[in-house]
Design an enzyme around this catalytic site. Sequence first.
Site, PDB file in Angstrom:
ATOM      1  N   TYR A  50      -2.245  -0.511  10.411  1.00  0.00           N
ATOM      2  CA  TYR A  50      -2.304  -0.910   9.002  1.00  0.00           C
ATOM      3  C   TYR A  50      -1.034  -0.503   8.258  1.00  0.00           C
ATOM      4  CZ  TYR A  50      -3.940  -1.123   4.156  1.00  0.00           C
ATOM      5  OH  TYR A  50      -4.068  -1.391   2.815  1.00  0.00           O
ATOM      6  N   SER A 109       0.853  -1.183   0.000  1.00  0.00           N
ATOM      7  CA  SER A 109       0.000   0.000   0.000  1.00  0.00           C
ATOM      8  C   SER A 109       0.891   1.236   0.000  1.00  0.00           C
ATOM      9  CB  SER A 109      -0.897   0.025   1.241  1.00  0.00           C
ATOM     10  OG  SER A 109      -1.529   1.282   1.412  1.00  0.00           O
TER      11      SER A 109
END
Length: 258
Positions: free
Chosen positions: A162, A147
């Site tokens: 995350y 990501s």
Amino acid sequence: MANVFRVDNQIAVVLGGAGGIGEAMASGLAEYGAKVVIADISQERVDAVASDIKAKFKGSEAIGVKFDVTDEKSVAALRDKVVSTFGTVDILVNSHGVNVKKMATEITVSDWDFIFNINVRGTMLSCREFGKVMIKNKKGKVINLSSVRGVRATAWGGNEAYASTKAAIDMITRSLASEWAPHKINVNAIGPSTVATKFSEATLNDPAKLQRFLSSCPLGRVGQPSDMVGACVFLASAASDFMTGQILYLDGGLTAIG
């Protein structure tokens, strides 16, 4: 070179293949000739994705397998199922992932462990088990799902856990690329920004959050699962044979401006 992106008759395993991004990647690999194993936590969902792929691409092969990415025995059983069915594995796509958005002062140890178990432990286990097959065969392509949050924090809170998992996946990718290079195994990752799936509904359904994201994206739009397919096929095919240890950002230009 006309067929450099083809992956005909190669065996591709897509973990998290019943999710939005995973389903798109599995479908794209099937379109380019791969025999696809869709692996996820729901038997109903993996069967539905496999059926959809076979309906869209006549003559394609796709099966669904239920498994738990956090469980060692389950991941090993998935590997054995793939090898017993198809004889080998050529492409591994780790597209599974979860998030729990909580501020740093609010997140619990349980939340933290939940995210890390699926995102990081799951990636480690799948690479370990399927890597054994690839090392034996002296070839393979591994594609991890990272990501932009692995290298860029948000201007708002709630993503510490995350983002940390994605930074870990980046280093798993680089470390395995180095360790497995002598075995002719390429290990790369795809790093998207916000993609329009159920995973990102909280952002997509909140006008303020959506506008905040769009203002950080030069192309001015949210990504679509279909935007991930080309990069996945590229990293799975011979077109990327000289590329390893890289994170390919599909982010509308977000990382270009910080």
